[in-house]
Design a protein around this motif. Structure first.
Motif, PDB file in Angstrom:
ATOM      1  N   ARG A  93      37.979  49.220  44.427  1.00 30.24           N
ATOM      2  CA  ARG A  93      37.545  47.824  44.559  1.00 30.24           C
ATOM      3  C   ARG A  93      38.717  46.885  44.356  1.00 30.24           C
ATOM      4  NH1 ARG A  93      34.618  44.067  40.805  1.00 30.24           N
ATOM      5  NH2 ARG A  93      33.756  42.462  42.142  1.00 30.24           N
ATOM      6  N   VAL A  94      38.727  45.784  45.130  1.00 26.83           N
ATOM      7  CA  VAL A  94      39.749  44.743  45.021  1.00 26.83           C
ATOM      8  C   VAL A  94      39.055  43.484  44.518  1.00 26.83           C
ATOM      9  CG1 VAL A  94      41.573  43.487  46.208  1.00 26.83           C
ATOM     10  CG2 VAL A  94      40.932  45.779  46.985  1.00 26.83           C
ATOM     11  N   PRO A  95      39.182  43.151  43.241  1.00 30.24           N
ATOM     12  CA  PRO A  95      38.422  42.007  42.695  1.00 30.24           C
ATOM     13  C   PRO A  95      39.006  40.671  43.125  1.00 30.24           C
ATOM     14  CG  PRO A  95      39.836  42.956  41.006  1.00 30.24           C
ATOM     15  CD  PRO A  95      39.960  43.850  42.211  1.00 30.24           C
ATOM     16  N   ASN A  96      38.151  39.641  43.033  1.00 29.45           N
ATOM     17  CA  ASN A  96      38.545  38.244  43.240  1.00 29.45           C
ATOM     18  C   ASN A  96      39.129  37.965  44.618  1.00 29.45           C
ATOM     19  OD1 ASN A  96      37.769  37.616  40.598  1.00 29.45           O
ATOM     20  ND2 ASN A  96      39.759  38.195  39.796  1.00 29.45           N
TER      21      ASN A  96
ATOM     22  N   VAL B  14      42.252  37.212  54.626  1.00 29.67           N
ATOM     23  CA  VAL B  14      42.096  37.345  53.182  1.00 29.67           C
ATOM     24  C   VAL B  14      41.925  35.962  52.548  1.00 29.67           C
ATOM     25  CG1 VAL B  14      43.095  38.265  51.071  1.00 29.67           C
ATOM     26  CG2 VAL B  14      43.517  39.416  53.249  1.00 29.67           C
ATOM     27  N   VAL B  15      40.860  35.813  51.762  1.00 33.21           N
ATOM     28  CA  VAL B  15      40.538  34.528  51.129  1.00 33.21           C
ATOM     29  C   VAL B  15      40.255  34.767  49.656  1.00 33.21           C
ATOM     30  CG1 VAL B  15      39.014  32.529  51.161  1.00 33.21           C
ATOM     31  CG2 VAL B  15      39.529  33.712  53.288  1.00 33.21           C
ATOM     32  N   ALA B  16      40.709  33.864  48.799  1.00 37.05           N
ATOM     33  CA  ALA B  16      40.449  33.988  47.370  1.00 37.05           C
ATOM     34  C   ALA B  16      38.959  33.864  47.092  1.00 37.05           C
ATOM     35  CB  ALA B  16      41.218  32.913  46.593  1.00 37.05           C
ATOM     36  N   ASN B  17      38.488  34.616  46.125  1.00 38.32           N
ATOM     37  CA  ASN B  17      37.069  34.601  45.767  1.00 38.32           C
ATOM     38  C   ASN B  17      36.954  34.800  44.270  1.00 38.32           C
ATOM     39  OD1 ASN B  17      34.338  34.377  46.404  1.00 38.32           O
ATOM     40  ND2 ASN B  17      34.078  36.568  46.552  1.00 38.32           N
ATOM     41  N   GLY B  18      35.770  35.091  43.795  1.00 43.21           N
ATOM     42  CA  GLY B  18      35.575  35.331  42.366  1.00 43.21           C
ATOM     43  C   GLY B  18      35.578  34.040  41.608  1.00 43.21           C
TER      44      GLY B  18
END
Length: 786
Positions: free
Chosen positions: A245-248, A307-311
């Protein structure tokens, strides 16, 4: 997409065929039955419900009958309702007080036979829910989605085997979808189960029909899982074997995906796809509508700008939740020294066309790793450099939008650099450069423990965060604009704390400063237009502060730029440089600056490189190159306003006043005497303009002198008229005082003394106690009568 559900619901009730005590474990066998929860051998025990129990219109039909052989046959038809979007029917057996105890079991096994496949192929699936009664109140619900059950071979005995483990991770075999409680499936407190048949009827059919025979539901123990279950770990909690898993972070929906419903088998589906190197789970679906999370199966590389920042990112959509995973096996990613050139202590991956970092060779750990010139390598996952224990110097590609901070915590890693080139806005790790910045403008910069890069230090926005606070300093020599207390009718919340006092000052356009006194819980708001000065106080606990507007004015918290006139000419090659800096360090986050040219006819093709920069402190500065992209310069001199769009988490910098001019000077067509003649003509024009300006100035001065005299005379006349008017108004007021302007209402003294409490005007009027007088004469007459 609409999902419609058939519920087969059973609550903690064994039939006569169920063993009420846990069966003994036999360690020599691969799988042992711990408890039979339901043998499905008494069809009459079940009652049905078509949605009426919840006050819904009928949404489906189910008919129960003993199956040929073992179990209960269920013939189902599930429709949908445009308003509710959910179709279901229920089988409800009697309940019992004692829950099932499946302690020691590792799997739940459902034995079944498909008697008639769904009328809509590949559009129906089975959901298995367990109810956990370990906490007080309503039982927790844990759900498993099975997508390969209802379409199996007809009349062939089948088993659905699910690991008995559940928590709030969507990857867990049994997923707690928001039920209250401790969020962990307790095997010794299983209060019941539920079987649900769901269908996506938007695939062209209005209803889904089929038949299935349920034969037995049991808890079993598989010996290879005993230790894992004892440790309380879900084997699937990390997304499955072979996945990481790749968080955030999340991927844009525009990325190339194949959509599947089997989210709990998402890793296995990606592993089985030869081209899949990544997948994304969408957890934003509506559980009430029966919609499971969606599994987006990716390809062998990420599309550009995916790719977009999340979390924790506040700019991400609040209603959407995503989990991104990548494959981590060498079969998928390849080996480092196979994909790259390994020589001595260096792994050279330049130009290797990598989409993900290859897996380290067991016999080789590089000290240097160069990943530059790999434009498809946008994502560096947390375990990208596992096994590279000697890695000390790392070069990342310019295209890397997301670098997991966990990936840069190697024991020997000392230096990280991004290769030169056009770089995207990055998520949580960026180069230590003003031209390399984060996607989120509220990111400050924090050390990662390695040279060359910084991590995002994100600060959530909160009321009053952009104000400056000064402890035990009092503002003096200025009267407050407004004083707020806890009893104030308006903005009383400002009296609760210094930060809330500052937040209210920030909202008020005419408030520059404030003082909050703790002892009296008072907020003093001070206006703009005055010199703000502070003095130390003793014996009183207070906090003073400046609003963002005041910080921009008094603390120089603004964007600075030079030169004020940017000139592009033939001599400079139609290029110039703008220097940008900050007058003060932001209290939090970054300041993004984007230059642009105002609308001007005759000036096109102006380029700024880079088009946007980010500044984080007052020590840093950055240059932006301005140039004309057009091969043909303008045919005449052109000037245009040069604006700067400022986006800042610290609101003080938004008040930056940047008024600049961009001037393009065209080349002279002829030289020599023509040039000198042009200069002489220009000088004569300037002299004539100066003379004309002097004449016009003298005329204006004469006119102003006469205007002032006329104004003075008119002012005196107005003052005399006003004095006379005031005198007459005072005289009239004195005459009118002798008469009432409203009714005179009283209460007799004896009636007032007899009251046990004060009463309203309406109550006294209804009791006929009030005495009303219309004039002074009436009052005098009443006094004469006593």
């Amino acid at each position: 997409m609409m999902l419609f559900t058939l519920f087969v619901f059973a609550v903690a009730t064994p039939s006569s065929g169920a063993n009420d005590d846990a069966l003994a474990l036999h360690t020599g066998e691969p799988a042992v039955v711990v408890r039979v929860i339901e043998p499905f051998n008494e069809t009459a025990r079940f009652q049905t419900d078509d949605g009426s129990a919840l006050g819904l219109p009928p949404l489906g039909i189910i008919e129960l009958a003993p199956a040929d052989g073992d179990g209960t046959r269920a013939d189902y038809l599930v429709g949908y309702n445009h308003q509710f979007g959910l179709g279901y029917v229920q089988l409800v057996p009697p309940t019992r007080e004692k829950p099932f105890d499946c302690s020691g079991a590792t799997h739940l096994v459902l034995r079944y036979r498909v008697l008639a496949p769904p009328s809509v192929p590949h559009a129906t699936f089975l959901r298995v829910a367990l109810l956990d009664s370990s906490d007080s109140g309503e039982p927790e619900t844990y759900m498993h989605f099975a997508f390969d059950v209802l379409g199996n071979d007809v009349d062939e005995p089948r088993e659905l085997r699910i690991e008995l483990c559940g928590d709030r991770s969507a990857f867990s075999p049994f997923w707690n979808m928001g039920s209250p409680g401790d969020g962990r499936l307790d095997l010794d407190r299983i209060a019941g189960f539920r079987l649900e048949i769901a269908s996506d009827v938007m695939l062209g059919e209005k209803v889904t029909t089929g038949a299935i025979a349920f034969e037995r539901l049991s808890c079993v123990c598989e010996q290879e899982h005993v230790k894992r279950v004892a440790a309380g770990e879900c084997s699937s909690a990390r997304g499955g074997d072979g996945c990481r898993r790749v968080p955030n972070v999340r991927l844009t929906k525009g990325a190339r995906f194949r959509v599947e419903y089997a989210h709990q088998e998402c890793c296995a589906l990606c592993a089985a796809d030869p081209e899949c190197l990544y997948f994304m789970l969408d957890l934003s679906t509506k559980v009430f509508e029966g919609q499971p999370p969606l599994c987006y199966i990716g390809g062998d590389a990420l599309p550009p700008d995916a790719v977009v920042a999340n979390g924790e990112n506040p700019l991400s959509d609040a209603h959407e939740r995503y989990e991104v995973s990548v494959m981590d096996s060498s079969d998928k990613r390849g080996l480092l020294c196979t994909a790259c050139r390994c020589d001595g202590a260096t792994a050279d991956c330049r130009g290797a066309d990598l989409a993900f970092v290859p897996v380290a060779d067991a016999s080789f750990s590089p000290r240097r790793l160069d990943l530059s010139e790999n434009p498809r390598l946008q994502l560096i996952d947390p375990g990208a450099f596992e096994g590279m224990t000697d890695l000390a110097m790392l070069t990342l590609p310019a295209a890397a939008a997301h670098v997991s901070p966990e990936a840069l915590r190697g024991p020997a890693l000392r230096s990280v650099a991004f290769a030169p080139g056009d770089s995207p806005a990055r998520t949580w790790v960026a180069a230590d450069s003003p031209t390399d910045f984060f996607q989120e403008f509220c990111c400050g910069r924090a050390d990662l423990g390695v040279d060359g890069v910084k991590a995002c230090d994100w600060t959530p926005k909160s009321p009053g965060i952009d104000c400056e606070y000064l402890k035990n300093l009092q503002i003096h020599d200025v009267d407050p604009l407004y004083v707020v207390t806890t009893d104030s009718f308006f903005m009383a919340e400002a009296a609760e704390s210094a930060t809330k006092c500052g937040a209210v000052c920030e909202l008020a356009d005419n408030c520059h400063a404030f003082t909050y006194v703790d002892d009296t819980e008072s907020c003093y708001l001070f206006p703009s237009g005055f010199r703000i000065s502070f003095a130390e106080v003793e014996g009183v606990s207070l906090t003073s502060g400046l609003s963002p507007r005041a910080r921009a004015e008094l603390r120089n918290a603004v964007v600075l730029a030079e030169p004020s006139v940017v000139e592009l000419s033939e001599g400079t090659g139609y290029r110039a440089t703008i220097r940008l800096a900050l007058g003060a360090t932001p209290l939090h986050g970054a300041v993004w600056i984007s230059p642009r040219v105002g609308a001007t006819v005759g000036l096109e093709g102006v380029e700024f490189r880079p088009p946007r920069v980010a500044l984080y402190d007052e020590e840093s500065s950055v240059s932006i190159e301005v140039s004309l992209s057009s091969s043909e310069p303008p045919t005449r001199d052109v000037s245009a306003p040069l604006a700067f769009d400022v986006l800042a988490c610290d609101a003080a910098f938004v008040y930056s006043d940047l008024n600049f001019v961009l001037s393009v000077v065209t080349p002279q067509e002829n030289g020599g005497h023509s040039g000198r003649g042009a200069r002489r003509r220009k000088q004569r024009v300037i002299l004539a303009a100066e003379i004309l300006a002097a004449v016009i100035g003298a005329v204006i001065l004469l006119w102003l002198t006469r205007s002032v005299c006329r104004y003075a005379r008119k002012k005196r006349q107005l003052e005399d008229d006003r004095a006379l008017l005031v005198s007459e108004q005072v005289k009239s007021a004195i005459e009118r005082v002798g008469e009432f302007q409203a009714h005179f209402t009283v209460v007799p003294g004896d009636a007032f003394c007899a009251m046990d409490r004060l009463k309203t005007h309406e109550q006294l009027r209804s009791e006929d106690v009030l005495l009303v007088y219309d004039s002074v004469a009436d009052v005098s007459g009443a006094m004469d009568l006593g």
